[in-house]
Structure formats: C-alpha cells, structure tokens
Design an enzyme around this catalytic site. Structure first.
Site, PDB file in Angstrom:
ATOM      1  N   CYS A 182      36.380 -18.250  27.802  1.00 34.44           N
ATOM      2  CA  CYS A 182      35.062 -17.744  27.440  1.00 34.44           C
ATOM      3  C   CYS A 182      35.174 -16.703  26.320  1.00 34.44           C
ATOM      4  CB  CYS A 182      34.361 -17.191  28.680  1.00 34.44           C
ATOM      5  SG  CYS A 182      32.606 -16.836  28.493  1.00 34.44           S
ATOM      6  N   ALA A 183      34.776 -15.468  26.571  1.00 31.45           N
ATOM      7  CA  ALA A 183      34.894 -14.415  25.560  1.00 31.45           C
ATOM      8  C   ALA A 183      36.283 -13.784  25.558  1.00 31.45           C
ATOM      9  CB  ALA A 183      33.844 -13.339  25.799  1.00 31.45           C
TER      10      ALA A 183
END
Length: 181
Positions: free
Chosen positions: A101-102
């Site tokens: 994800c991030a």
C-alpha cells in the site's frame, strides 16, 4: 522469524491478513510495535496488542521485515530511525523486505528501491525513489516484495509464503481459505 511492524495508523486489513496467513502457513510471525507501547491503533480504530516492542526485537533471528500500509501508519514507520536502520541493514545483507500500500514509501525514502521494480497504492508512486514503478498486484525484485493495497493483501501474503517456504505451501493456505487468485 517474520516481523510485521505496526505503527499507529496502520491499515488493518493488510496487517491482519498478512499475520493470519503467515501463521496459517506455520511461519513464525511476530508483530512489532514501533510506538513504545504494545497497543497500536489502526487507521480505522482497531486496536491490536503487538507481540513485542521494537526495542525488544532480535533482528538476527528475523528473515523478513514486513511493513503494512495505511496512513499515517506508513509515514510513522518512515519516521522511525531505528526501523529505517534495520531496513538498510537487511537490504545490504540481501535479506527480504516487504511493504504494501503506502508502506513502500519507507523503502523508497531509505533508497532501497533504487534500480528495482516496485508497486504501491496509487498516488504514492513519487515516493518510490529510484524504482521502476509497475502496475501489478504484487511485485518481487531481488530481496524486495511490494504490493498495492487492501485488495491485494491476500495475494501479497500468499506470495510471502511462497518466498519463505514454497509455492505448495501458499497453494495449501489459499485452498483452505477458498481463495482463487
């Protein structure tokens, strides 16, 4: 041993899916709080009690560092100097690093992604300093495994199992969950 690192604001689906699947595959997995306290609160208010504190983790026994995404969890991970030092040490030794994800922004900010293919949550591509950004659910390049987000958490966790054990182990876990990639 796998260490899944938790910071306040972590993405619950990613962290818990990874932990659950690795443990189903009989891979020794511990959650590591970087907050100085065992309770860690996810991005959506889910409180998790980590197994150990960062200060008590024995990285000599660890073969994979995992970074779940979420915000501000990913930036909290990136701000932890001790964790970033461990990531650089692992990379220098060719030991496995995984982020979803991030969280690949942590690998980007430490320089680990230079010259490697990687993926992340859309809008974080600029954070992957020096990486060739690939639009794929899971990307493996040398010792680094990255993935896109909550919807790819199952595929990511299964790939971690495949990397740590073998494809048959990942297939067995997927079958038990009625997961069809």
């Amino acid at each position: 041993m796998v260490y899944v690192h938790l910071a306040d604001g972590f993405e619950e689906i990613e962290a818990l899916t990874i932990i659950d699947l690795l443990r189903r595959a009989a891979i020794e997995t511990e959650t590591v709080s970087i907050t100085g306290q065992l309770p860690v609160v996810g991005a959506h208010g889910v409180k998790v009690i980590a197994d150990i504190l960062f200060e008590d983790a024995v990285y000599a026994n660890c073969e994979l560092i995992v970074l779940p995404g979420g915000m501000p969890g990913s930036t909290n991970l990136a701000a932890h100097e001790g964790l970033c030092e461990k990531i650089l040490s692992f990379n220098n030794q060719g030991k496995r690093l995984a982020a979803i994800c991030a969280a690949p922004l942590v690998l980007g900010r430490t320089g680990v992604l230079k010259g490697k293919k990687a993926t992340c949550y859309p809008s974080f591509e600029e954070e992957l300093d020096g990486a060739e950004v690939v639009d794929a659910p899971v990307v493996v390049d040398q010792n680094v495994i990255t993935s896109r987000g909550p919807g790819t958490a199952m595929a990511f966790a299964l790939r971690l199992i495949e990397e740590l054990k073998r494809k048959e182990a990942a297939t067995a876990v997927a079958g038990g969950l009625l997961y069809t990639p």
